[in-house]
Scaffold this motif. Structure first.
Motif, PDB file in Angstrom:
ATOM      1  N   ALA A  14     -44.235   5.390   5.219  1.00 18.78           N
ATOM      2  CA  ALA A  14     -42.771   5.323   5.305  1.00 18.78           C
ATOM      3  C   ALA A  14     -42.305   5.413   6.749  1.00 18.78           C
ATOM      4  O   ALA A  14     -41.431   4.665   7.180  1.00 18.78           O
ATOM      5  CB  ALA A  14     -42.133   6.432   4.471  1.00 18.78           C
ATOM      6  N   VAL A  15     -42.896   6.309   7.506  1.00 17.11           N
ATOM      7  CA  VAL A  15     -42.461   6.509   8.885  1.00 17.11           C
ATOM      8  C   VAL A  15     -42.892   5.349   9.768  1.00 17.11           C
ATOM      9  O   VAL A  15     -42.091   4.811  10.529  1.00 17.11           O
ATOM     10  CB  VAL A  15     -43.007   7.850   9.430  1.00 17.11           C
ATOM     11  N   SER A  29     -35.157   8.012  21.928  1.00 20.93           N
ATOM     12  CA  SER A  29     -36.157   8.801  22.641  1.00 20.93           C
ATOM     13  C   SER A  29     -35.595  10.112  23.178  1.00 20.93           C
ATOM     14  O   SER A  29     -36.354  11.002  23.531  1.00 20.93           O
ATOM     15  CB  SER A  29     -36.774   7.981  23.777  1.00 20.93           C
ATOM     16  N   ASP A  30     -34.269  10.248  23.225  1.00 24.96           N
ATOM     17  CA  ASP A  30     -33.689  11.509  23.664  1.00 24.96           C
ATOM     18  C   ASP A  30     -33.766  12.575  22.565  1.00 24.96           C
ATOM     19  O   ASP A  30     -33.537  13.740  22.829  1.00 24.96           O
ATOM     20  CB  ASP A  30     -32.238  11.307  24.113  1.00 24.96           C
ATOM     21  N   GLN A  31     -34.088  12.175  21.341  1.00 24.05           N
ATOM     22  CA  GLN A  31     -34.268  13.138  20.258  1.00 24.05           C
ATOM     23  C   GLN A  31     -35.647  13.764  20.424  1.00 24.05           C
ATOM     24  O   GLN A  31     -36.643  13.076  20.502  1.00 24.05           O
ATOM     25  CB  GLN A  31     -34.114  12.457  18.907  1.00 24.05           C
ATOM     26  N   LYS A  32     -35.691  15.077  20.457  1.00 22.08           N
ATOM     27  CA  LYS A  32     -36.910  15.769  20.856  1.00 22.08           C
ATOM     28  C   LYS A  32     -37.823  16.175  19.715  1.00 22.08           C
ATOM     29  O   LYS A  32     -38.972  16.478  19.922  1.00 22.08           O
ATOM     30  CB  LYS A  32     -36.547  17.038  21.652  1.00 22.08           C
ATOM     31  N   ASP A  33     -37.319  16.237  18.478  1.00 23.74           N
ATOM     32  CA  ASP A  33     -38.181  16.717  17.408  1.00 23.74           C
ATOM     33  C   ASP A  33     -38.420  15.629  16.364  1.00 23.74           C
ATOM     34  O   ASP A  33     -37.639  14.694  16.223  1.00 23.74           O
ATOM     35  CB  ASP A  33     -37.585  17.975  16.760  1.00 23.74           C
ATOM     36  N   ALA A  34     -39.523  15.767  15.649  1.00 22.90           N
ATOM     37  CA  ALA A  34     -39.917  14.766  14.659  1.00 22.90           C
ATOM     38  C   ALA A  34     -38.897  14.656  13.533  1.00 22.90           C
ATOM     39  O   ALA A  34     -38.672  13.561  13.011  1.00 22.90           O
ATOM     40  CB  ALA A  34     -41.298  15.107  14.109  1.00 22.90           C
ATOM     41  N   GLN A  35     -38.269  15.756  13.147  1.00 22.92           N
ATOM     42  CA  GLN A  35     -37.269  15.686  12.078  1.00 22.92           C
ATOM     43  C   GLN A  35     -36.145  14.727  12.460  1.00 22.92           C
ATOM     44  O   GLN A  35     -35.730  13.887  11.661  1.00 22.92           O
ATOM     45  CB  GLN A  35     -36.686  17.055  11.760  1.00 22.92           C
ATOM     46  N   SER A  36     -35.638  14.820  13.674  1.00 24.63           N
ATOM     47  CA  SER A  36     -34.570  13.928  14.121  1.00 24.63           C
ATOM     48  C   SER A  36     -35.043  12.482  14.158  1.00 24.63           C
ATOM     49  O   SER A  36     -34.324  11.571  13.749  1.00 24.63           O
ATOM     50  CB  SER A  36     -34.082  14.333  15.512  1.00 24.63           C
ATOM     51  N   LEU A  37     -36.249  12.258  14.642  1.00 27.17           N
ATOM     52  CA  LEU A  37     -36.777  10.900  14.719  1.00 27.17           C
ATOM     53  C   LEU A  37     -37.025  10.297  13.344  1.00 27.17           C
ATOM     54  O   LEU A  37     -36.809   9.109  13.132  1.00 27.17           O
ATOM     55  CB  LEU A  37     -38.069  10.883  15.536  1.00 27.17           C
ATOM     56  N   ILE A  38     -37.474  11.102  12.390  1.00 24.83           N
ATOM     57  CA  ILE A  38     -37.791  10.585  11.064  1.00 24.83           C
ATOM     58  C   ILE A  38     -36.545  10.416  10.200  1.00 24.83           C
ATOM     59  O   ILE A  38     -36.369   9.398   9.551  1.00 24.83           O
ATOM     60  CB  ILE A  38     -38.818  11.496  10.359  1.00 24.83           C
ATOM     61  N   PHE A  39     -35.675  11.409  10.191  1.00 27.85           N
ATOM     62  CA  PHE A  39     -34.553  11.397   9.251  1.00 27.85           C
ATOM     63  C   PHE A  39     -33.219  10.955   9.846  1.00 27.85           C
ATOM     64  O   PHE A  39     -32.359  10.473   9.120  1.00 27.85           O
ATOM     65  CB  PHE A  39     -34.378  12.781   8.620  1.00 27.85           C
ATOM     66  N   ASP A  40     -33.007  11.132  11.141  1.00 28.88           N
ATOM     67  CA  ASP A  40     -31.687  10.901  11.716  1.00 28.88           C
ATOM     68  C   ASP A  40     -31.568   9.647  12.574  1.00 28.88           C
ATOM     69  O   ASP A  40     -30.461   9.220  12.870  1.00 28.88           O
ATOM     70  CB  ASP A  40     -31.267  12.112  12.566  1.00 28.88           C
ATOM     71  N   VAL A 142     -41.195  21.805   5.111  1.00 35.42           N
ATOM     72  CA  VAL A 142     -41.531  20.488   5.653  1.00 35.42           C
ATOM     73  C   VAL A 142     -40.618  20.168   6.838  1.00 35.42           C
ATOM     74  O   VAL A 142     -41.073  19.785   7.913  1.00 35.42           O
ATOM     75  CB  VAL A 142     -41.423  19.391   4.563  1.00 35.42           C
ATOM     76  N   ARG A 143     -39.321  20.346   6.660  1.00 37.12           N
ATOM     77  CA  ARG A 143     -38.380  20.038   7.741  1.00 37.12           C
ATOM     78  C   ARG A 143     -38.586  20.975   8.934  1.00 37.12           C
ATOM     79  O   ARG A 143     -38.481  20.559  10.080  1.00 37.12           O
ATOM     80  CB  ARG A 143     -36.946  20.084   7.228  1.00 37.12           C
ATOM     81  N   GLU A 144     -38.894  22.244   8.648  1.00 39.25           N
ATOM     82  CA  GLU A 144     -39.191  23.195   9.729  1.00 39.25           C
ATOM     83  C   GLU A 144     -40.420  22.740  10.517  1.00 39.25           C
ATOM     84  O   GLU A 144     -40.434  22.780  11.745  1.00 39.25           O
ATOM     85  CB  GLU A 144     -39.428  24.581   9.136  1.00 39.25           C
ATOM     86  N   ALA A 145     -41.445  22.299   9.808  1.00 40.63           N
ATOM     87  CA  ALA A 145     -42.651  21.824  10.484  1.00 40.63           C
ATOM     88  C   ALA A 145     -42.347  20.593  11.338  1.00 40.63           C
ATOM     89  O   ALA A 145     -42.803  20.498  12.484  1.00 40.63           O
ATOM     90  CB  ALA A 145     -43.741  21.511   9.460  1.00 40.63           C
ATOM     91  N   PHE A 146     -41.586  19.645  10.799  1.00 41.96           N
ATOM     92  CA  PHE A 146     -41.204  18.476  11.580  1.00 41.96           C
ATOM     93  C   PHE A 146     -40.384  18.874  12.796  1.00 41.96           C
ATOM     94  O   PHE A 146     -40.501  18.288  13.863  1.00 41.96           O
ATOM     95  CB  PHE A 146     -40.385  17.494  10.748  1.00 41.96           C
ATOM     96  N   ARG A 147     -39.526  19.863  12.639  1.00 34.81           N
ATOM     97  CA  ARG A 147     -38.621  20.264  13.719  1.00 34.81           C
ATOM     98  C   ARG A 147     -39.326  21.138  14.754  1.00 34.81           C
ATOM     99  O   ARG A 147     -39.158  20.948  15.949  1.00 34.81           O
ATOM    100  CB  ARG A 147     -37.424  21.017  13.128  1.00 34.81           C
ATOM    101  N   THR A 150     -44.272  20.166  15.439  1.00 35.34           N
ATOM    102  CA  THR A 150     -44.830  18.839  15.635  1.00 35.34           C
ATOM    103  C   THR A 150     -44.593  18.391  17.067  1.00 35.34           C
ATOM    104  O   THR A 150     -43.488  18.504  17.584  1.00 35.34           O
ATOM    105  CB  THR A 150     -44.166  17.834  14.664  1.00 35.34           C
ATOM    106  N   LYS A 151     -45.630  17.899  17.687  1.00 33.85           N
ATOM    107  CA  LYS A 151     -45.519  17.381  19.041  1.00 33.85           C
ATOM    108  C   LYS A 151     -45.114  15.908  18.965  1.00 33.85           C
ATOM    109  O   LYS A 151     -45.746  15.118  18.272  1.00 33.85           O
ATOM    110  CB  LYS A 151     -46.853  17.519  19.768  1.00 33.85           C
ATOM    111  N   VAL A 152     -44.050  15.546  19.658  1.00 33.77           N
ATOM    112  CA  VAL A 152     -43.585  14.168  19.692  1.00 33.77           C
ATOM    113  C   VAL A 152     -43.983  13.577  21.031  1.00 33.77           C
ATOM    114  O   VAL A 152     -43.681  14.131  22.078  1.00 33.77           O
ATOM    115  CB  VAL A 152     -42.047  14.103  19.516  1.00 33.77           C
TER     116      VAL A 152
END
Length: 165
Positions: A14-15, A29-40, A142-147, A150-152
């Motif tokens: 999906a990602v 690319s200014d979004q720093k965490d995986a949660q923002s990149l995946i969901f937002d 899950v969202r906490e782990a993404f946020r 997780t190293k982006v």
């Protein structure tokens, strides 16, 4: 293969599909965490009208613990937004087929990665059913782990003959 490994494969599909299909992901690319990149991130705004078909194979080593293995597909149907906004889409998502199938939507005026959110909810319902526990707890973890865990980092891939960040 355990259920969790199968779930990771679904998430990866999906990602990766959302990122490869959308050049607008590079603008986030200014979004720093995986949660923002995946969901937002605004993945849908760059997708043309049409369909994206996901082929899925879920394999489990123990059907009593993790449910039956299966192969299926899901289809994201993308239409221009009736609002006329060029960066928004109206969509439906046909998750799986046959008795397992469900249609989500129509969802209007969206640009975010609804596919990842819907797969997360599907995954959470299976975790609740097979692992036992509350979907809210799993969702938050899950969202906490993404946020937070997780190293982006930026990588480059070749897709259809072009380099994609």
């Amino acid at each position: 293969m355990s259920y969790i490994s199968g779930a990771r494969a679904v998430w990866a599909a999906a990602v990766v599909a959302a990122v490869l299909l959308s050049p607008s992901a590079q603008a986030t690319s200014d979004q720093k965490d995986a949660q923002s990149l995946i969901f937002d991130a605004p993945y849908l705004e760059a997708l043309p009208t049409g369909k994206v078909v996901y082929s899925l194979e879920i394999k489990t080593s123990n059907k009593e613990t993790f449910g039956e293995s299966f192969t299926d597909q899901a289809t994201l149907n993308i239409l221009p937004s009736k609002s006329g906004a060029a960066d928004l889409r109206d969509i439906t998502f046909d998750m799986f087929t046959g008795e397992r199938g469900r249609t989500h939507g129509p969802m209007t005026n969206t640009k975010h990665n609804i596919v990842a959110a819907l797969f997360l909810e599907w995954d959470l319902s299976r975790m609740k059913r097979y692992i036992k526990g509350e979907a809210t707890y799993f969702r938050n973890r899950v969202r906490e782990a993404f946020r937070d865990k997780t190293k982006v980092e930026e990588v480059k891939l070749t897709y259809e003959g072009r380099e994609v960040k």
